[in-house]
Design a protein around this motif. Structure first.
Motif, PDB file in Angstrom:
ATOM      1  N   UNK A 118      40.482  47.083  40.215  1.00 33.39           N
ATOM      2  CA  UNK A 118      39.632  46.209  39.400  1.00 33.39           C
ATOM      3  C   UNK A 118      40.258  44.825  39.306  1.00 33.39           C
ATOM      4  N   UNK A 119      41.564  44.764  39.080  1.00 32.77           N
ATOM      5  CA  UNK A 119      42.249  43.474  39.020  1.00 32.77           C
ATOM      6  C   UNK A 119      42.180  42.751  40.359  1.00 32.77           C
ATOM      7  N   UNK A 146      37.248  37.681  43.508  1.00 34.63           N
ATOM      8  CA  UNK A 146      36.068  36.907  43.117  1.00 34.63           C
ATOM      9  C   UNK A 146      36.450  35.498  42.683  1.00 34.63           C
ATOM     10  N   UNK A 147      37.516  35.383  41.933  1.00 33.83           N
ATOM     11  CA  UNK A 147      37.982  34.062  41.496  1.00 33.83           C
ATOM     12  C   UNK A 147      38.421  33.237  42.703  1.00 33.83           C
ATOM     13  N   UNK A 148      39.174  33.843  43.580  1.00 30.16           N
ATOM     14  CA  UNK A 148      39.634  33.140  44.792  1.00 30.16           C
ATOM     15  C   UNK A 148      38.444  32.733  45.656  1.00 30.16           C
ATOM     16  N   UNK A 149      37.490  33.613  45.817  1.00 28.69           N
ATOM     17  CA  UNK A 149      36.290  33.287  46.597  1.00 28.69           C
ATOM     18  C   UNK A 149      35.498  32.150  45.969  1.00 28.69           C
TER      19      UNK A 149
END
Length: 57
Positions: free
Chosen positions: A10-11, A17-20
């Protein structure tokens, strides 16, 4: 152990998602060039003298 693996996944998904999102911002958002003018008060450039004026006899 499965809960630790699930937590790690999950982490990793959230980090991905943040990096993308950051990669998409870099690729698709173009900054606009503009002229920036900053006014500086003359008191900041030439502060008043704090020592008393010397008198010449």
């Amino acid at each position: 152990m499965p809960t630790l693996f699930r937590f790690t996944m999950i982490l990793a998904t959230i980090a991905g998602l943040i990096y993308g999102g950051m990669v998409l911002l870099v690729l698709f958002v173009q900054p606009r060039d503009r002229e920036v003018t900053v006014r500086i008060p003359s008191e900041r450039l030439n502060p008043p003298s704090t020592e008393p004026a010397r008198r010449t006899p």
